[in-house]
Design an enzyme around this catalytic site. Structure first.
Site, PDB file in Angstrom:
ATOM      1  N   PRO A  75      35.052  50.742  35.828  1.00  0.00           N
ATOM      2  CA  PRO A  75      34.454  50.983  36.796  1.00  0.00           C
ATOM      3  C   PRO A  75      34.616  49.875  37.781  1.00  0.00           C
ATOM      4  O   PRO A  75      33.973  48.704  37.240  1.00  0.00           O
ATOM      5  CB  PRO A  75      33.326  51.455  36.930  1.00  0.00           C
ATOM      6  CG  PRO A  75      32.744  51.513  35.274  1.00  0.00           C
ATOM      7  CD  PRO A  75      34.166  51.157  34.477  1.00  0.00           C
ATOM      8  N   ARG A 110      35.345  42.166  45.664  1.00  0.00           N
ATOM      9  CA  ARG A 110      34.063  42.744  44.900  1.00  0.00           C
ATOM     10  C   ARG A 110      33.497  41.129  44.622  1.00  0.00           C
ATOM     11  O   ARG A 110      34.062  40.663  43.543  1.00  0.00           O
ATOM     12  CB  ARG A 110      34.353  43.467  43.944  1.00  0.00           C
ATOM     13  CG  ARG A 110      33.024  43.762  43.004  1.00  0.00           C
ATOM     14  CD  ARG A 110      33.532  44.330  41.487  1.00  0.00           C
ATOM     15  NE  ARG A 110      31.943  44.755  40.844  1.00  0.00           N
ATOM     16  CZ  ARG A 110      32.319  44.847  39.528  1.00  0.00           C
ATOM     17  NH1 ARG A 110      33.412  44.657  38.918  1.00  0.00           N
ATOM     18  NH2 ARG A 110      31.311  45.255  38.906  1.00  0.00           N
TER      19      ARG A 110
HETATM   20  C1  DQA Z   1      32.931  42.659  33.849  1.00  0.00           C
HETATM   21  C2  DQA Z   1      31.345  42.540  33.313  1.00  0.00           C
HETATM   22  C3  DQA Z   1      30.550  43.711  33.463  1.00  0.00           C
HETATM   23  O1  DQA Z   1      29.144  43.289  33.149  1.00  0.00           O
HETATM   24  C4  DQA Z   1      30.559  44.307  34.846  1.00  0.00           C
HETATM   25  O2  DQA Z   1      29.792  45.599  34.921  1.00  0.00           O
HETATM   26  C5  DQA Z   1      31.912  44.419  35.293  1.00  0.00           C
HETATM   27  C6  DQA Z   1      33.019  43.417  35.068  1.00  0.00           C
HETATM   28  C7  DQA Z   1      33.746  41.381  33.943  1.00  0.00           C
HETATM   29  O3  DQA Z   1      34.829  41.665  33.681  1.00  0.00           O
HETATM   30  O4  DQA Z   1      32.961  40.533  33.858  1.00  0.00           O
HETATM   31  O5  DQA Z   1      32.134  45.408  35.887  1.00  0.00           O
HETATM   32  O6  DQA Z   1      33.504  43.600  32.788  1.00  0.00           O
END
Ligand code: DQA
Length: 151
Positions: free
Chosen positions: A11, A19
């Site tokens: 997600p 983002r």
């Molecule tokens: C993430 C780290 C996760 O904590 C976060 O919810 C994301 C991206 C990362 O790629 O750093 O959606 O997986």
């Protein structure tokens, strides 16, 4: 022989580029995918990228990997920290699995420090941005022995 790698993204990773760029960088998922396609070719790997905001899609795709792909890379986004369902699906796979995160989850909020995915992954790359996906491909090429054939 070219081997195939499925790269799953969870997600909000569709929003990469806009983002929280201070945390996730300015690269889009499409540009990470393009880089991985090129890197994959050089490593003797065919690469298929998918992204979904829905947990069930990720579970279905992990299940589909059995018999259809030789290795899996997964950035499960926030499901990393919540999803026993994705962990269980990953535990059913008998292939190299690499967990990737763009940000360094260990330097962030406490709730991001625990990953359910890690129990099923052979290795985890975090904090290096988009290049982490390429490094994951490289480690898979080593494991599958495609590197020698691609040269
Ligand atoms: C993430 C780290 C996760 O904590 C976060 O919810 C994301 C991206 C990362 O790629 O750093 O959606 O997986």
């Amino acid at each position: 022989m070219t081997r195939s790698v499925l790269v799953l993204n969870g997600p909000n990773l569709n929003l990469l580029g806009t983002r929280e760029p201070d945390i996730y960088g300015s690269e889009t998922l499409a540009s990470i995918e393009a880089t991985c396609q090129n890197r994959g070719k050089a490593l003797g790997l065919s690469v298929e990228f998918r992204q979904s905001n829905t947990e069930g899609d990720l579970v279905d795709w992990v299940q589909e990997a059995a018999g259809s792909f030789d290795a899996l890379i997964i950035n499960a986004g926030a499901y990393t920290h919540t999803s026993v369902a994705i962990l269980d699906a990953l535990l059913s796979l008998d292939m190299p699995i690499i967990e990737v995160h763009l940000s360094n989850i260990n330097q962030r909020e406490k709730f991001r420090h625990h990953s359910y995915i890690s129990k099923a992954a052979d290795g985890m790359i975090c904090g290096l941005g988009g290049i982490g996906y390429e490094l994951a491909l490289e480690s898979i090429a080593h494991r599958l022995g495609t590197l020698k054939e691609a040269k």
